[in-house]
Design a protein around this motif. Structure first.
Motif, PDB file in Angstrom:
ATOM      1  N   ASN A 205      -3.416   1.398 -11.182  1.00 34.95           N
ATOM      2  CA  ASN A 205      -2.266   0.682 -10.616  1.00 34.95           C
ATOM      3  C   ASN A 205      -1.287   0.177 -11.673  1.00 34.95           C
ATOM      4  O   ASN A 205      -0.067   0.278 -11.520  1.00 34.95           O
ATOM      5  CB  ASN A 205      -2.745  -0.510  -9.779  1.00 34.95           C
ATOM      6  CG  ASN A 205      -3.565  -0.087  -8.580  1.00 34.95           C
ATOM      7  OD1 ASN A 205      -3.610   1.103  -8.261  1.00 34.95           O
ATOM      8  ND2 ASN A 205      -4.215  -1.026  -7.924  1.00 34.95           N
TER       9      ASN A 205
ATOM     10  N   ASN B  36       0.820  -1.209   0.000  1.00 37.46           N
ATOM     11  CA  ASN B  36       0.000   0.000   0.000  1.00 37.46           C
ATOM     12  C   ASN B  36       0.860   1.270   0.000  1.00 37.46           C
ATOM     13  O   ASN B  36       0.506   2.260  -0.648  1.00 37.46           O
ATOM     14  CB  ASN B  36      -0.947   0.022   1.210  1.00 37.46           C
ATOM     15  CG  ASN B  36      -2.058  -1.000   1.096  1.00 37.46           C
ATOM     16  OD1 ASN B  36      -2.290  -1.784   1.998  1.00 37.46           O
ATOM     17  ND2 ASN B  36      -2.768  -1.025  -0.017  1.00 37.46           N
TER      18      ASN B  36
ATOM     19  N   SER C 239      -7.323   2.550  -3.569  1.00 37.47           N
ATOM     20  CA  SER C 239      -8.268   3.173  -2.627  1.00 37.47           C
ATOM     21  C   SER C 239      -7.876   4.627  -2.356  1.00 37.47           C
ATOM     22  O   SER C 239      -8.742   5.487  -2.187  1.00 37.47           O
ATOM     23  CB  SER C 239      -8.305   2.376  -1.321  1.00 37.47           C
ATOM     24  OG  SER C 239      -7.011   2.257  -0.779  1.00 37.47           O
TER      25      SER C 239
HETATM   26  C1  KPL Z   1      -3.561  -3.533  -3.303  1.00 38.44           C
HETATM   27  C2  KPL Z   1      -4.199  -2.203  -3.619  1.00 38.44           C
HETATM   28  C3  KPL Z   1      -3.162  -1.208  -3.976  1.00 38.44           C
HETATM   29  C4  KPL Z   1      -5.109  -2.479  -4.789  1.00 38.44           C
HETATM   30  O1  KPL Z   1      -5.589  -1.330  -5.379  1.00 38.44           O
HETATM   31  C5  KPL Z   1      -4.955  -1.740  -2.400  1.00 38.44           C
HETATM   32  O2  KPL Z   1      -5.005  -2.426  -1.404  1.00 38.44           O
HETATM   33  C6  KPL Z   1      -5.615  -0.427  -2.317  1.00 38.44           C
HETATM   34  O3  KPL Z   1      -6.010   0.117  -3.339  1.00 38.44           O
HETATM   35  O4  KPL Z   1      -5.753   0.065  -1.191  1.00 38.44           O
END
Ligand code: KPL
Ligand code: NDP
Length: 340
Positions: free
Chosen positions: A238, A224, A290
């Motif tokens: 991503n 993250n 996120s």
């Molecule tokens: C693994 C990842 C980066 C996937 O988008 C994630 O956990 C997030 O977006 O918070």
């Protein structure tokens, strides 16, 4: 079935993960009630139920254009607001209170005020299982709730909230359960953790108990801390991070700084973590992280618990993390623009 002794479950937070867990637990026959922040959302869920889409191709995340759903499921769990739960707990017989509470709010919602109210809703034998990404919240939780009642969950499941009563299960992953402090050593404690594991497994989440949950927390934290702030600042999905040489160089610098800090703290990271990181970018290539979603919706991000969590440890140990510092300042600058 062995280990499936009926437990009263409560899920706090009816966002992406909370709706996913509640829907899947309800489908599996578990008695799970959902606690929302607002009474409006609780009423909506009581009247119209929860809807969950599960997508084809387990292991892959659904793309933004929305793949054909494999299942479109409707369930009708009990739902009440956080304030209603607090009021009910103050007059309840302890036997009516939940045995297991799954905490599915974001780090930003875990304030001392919230925890003071939450702690009064937990009976002494209850366990609170915390699913947050990032670090720092367990220390806050321990100020209000005895450490022996706390469990950490790390999950690579993916969920997206489509409406206040509708969630998409966007990625099938793995969930680890464990205690950060080596206190869950009695047979009773171990049996309870096993029951929680069984309950999650029975609901369709591949769940294991970890004796080194800190390691699992940090592996996810590293993923993250590398992907989220970069995608949020660059406003890219991503997968694009791997295609932009300058972004990939920044990923590597963030990764190396994090690895050095973990080493200094004696935390074991997966030897192939860099490969895992690249793989997450590939598997979720079309997804907005996120943090990017939060920035786009002008919601407070979890950067304080992800990048900020690492930096807090870095300051305690004197490990330099200049690239993470820069990412933190950039995300903070974005959030500060909303205050103007
Ligand atoms: C693994 C990842 C980066 C996937 O988008 C994630 O956990 C997030 O977006 O918070
Ligand atoms: N989504 C995912 O795929 C994954 C998320 N995680 C982690 O899980 C945690 C939850 O994430 P996610 O579900 O995506 O977040 P969401 O923002 O979708 O959901 C959080 C929910 O918590 C609610 N909430 C806030 N305060 C309270 C309160 N006092 N009482 C009850 N509910 C409250 C919010 O309500 P409101 O909307 O009304 O403010 C919101 O519905 C995060 O730490 C995240 O990093 C981990 C793995 C995967």
């Amino acid at each position: 079935m062995e280990g499936r002794i009926r437990m009263k479950l409560r899920v706090i937070g009816a966002g992406a993960m909370g709706m996913l867990l509640t829907a899947k637990l309800a489908i599996s026959g578990a008695e799970a009630e959902l606690v929302t922040r607002t009474s409006e959302q609780a009423l909506l869920i009581r009247e119209q139920g929860l809807r969950m889409n599960a997508y084809a191709a387990p292991g892959n995340f659904a793309d933004e254009s929305g793949r054909v759903a494999e299942a479109d499921i409707h369930v009708y769990p009990a739902a009440l607001s956080f304030d209603e739960a607090a009021a009910a707990a103050s007059v309840a017989n302890p036997a009516e209170l939940p045995d297991v509470v799954l905490l599915m709010v974001k780090q930003t919602a875990i304030t001392d005020d919230m925890l003071a109210v939450l702690s009064r809703q937990l009976k002494p034998s209850a366990r609170l299982v915390c699913f947050q990404n990032g670090i720092g919240h367990m220390e806050r939780l321990r100020r209000h709730i005895p450490a022996a009642r706390l469990l950490t969950a790390v999950t690579t499941e993916g969920a997206r909230r489509l409406s206040p009563r509708h969630v998409a299960h966007t990625g099938v992953g793995i969930t680890w359960l464990g205690a950060e402090e080596a206190i869950h050593t009695t047979e009773n404690d171990q049996a309870l953790v096993k029951k929680i594991q069984n309950m999650l497994s029975h609901a369709g989440f591949s769940t294991s108990v970890s004796n080194d949950i800190t390691s699992k927390v940090w592996n996810k934290l590293m993923i993250n801390a590398v992907i989220n702030p970069l995608t949020a600042v660059l406003q890219v999905p991503n997968g694009l991070l791997l295609e932009l040489p300058a972004a990939k160089a920044l990923m590597r610098s963030l990764y190396e700084e994090g690895r050095m800090l973990a080493e200094r703290l004696g935390i074991e990271l997966a030897p192939d973590l860099w490969e895992q990181l690249e793989n997450v970018c590939r598997l979720t290539s079309g997804n907005h992280s996120s943090m990017l979603q939060d920035v786009q919706a002008r919601r407070p991000t979890e950067a304080g618990a992800i990048t900020g969590g690492l930096l807090h440890k870095a300051r305690e140990t004197g490990v330099p993390m200049p690239v993470h510092e820069t990412m933190e300042q950039l995300i903070r600058s974005i959030e500060q623009q909303w205050e103007l």
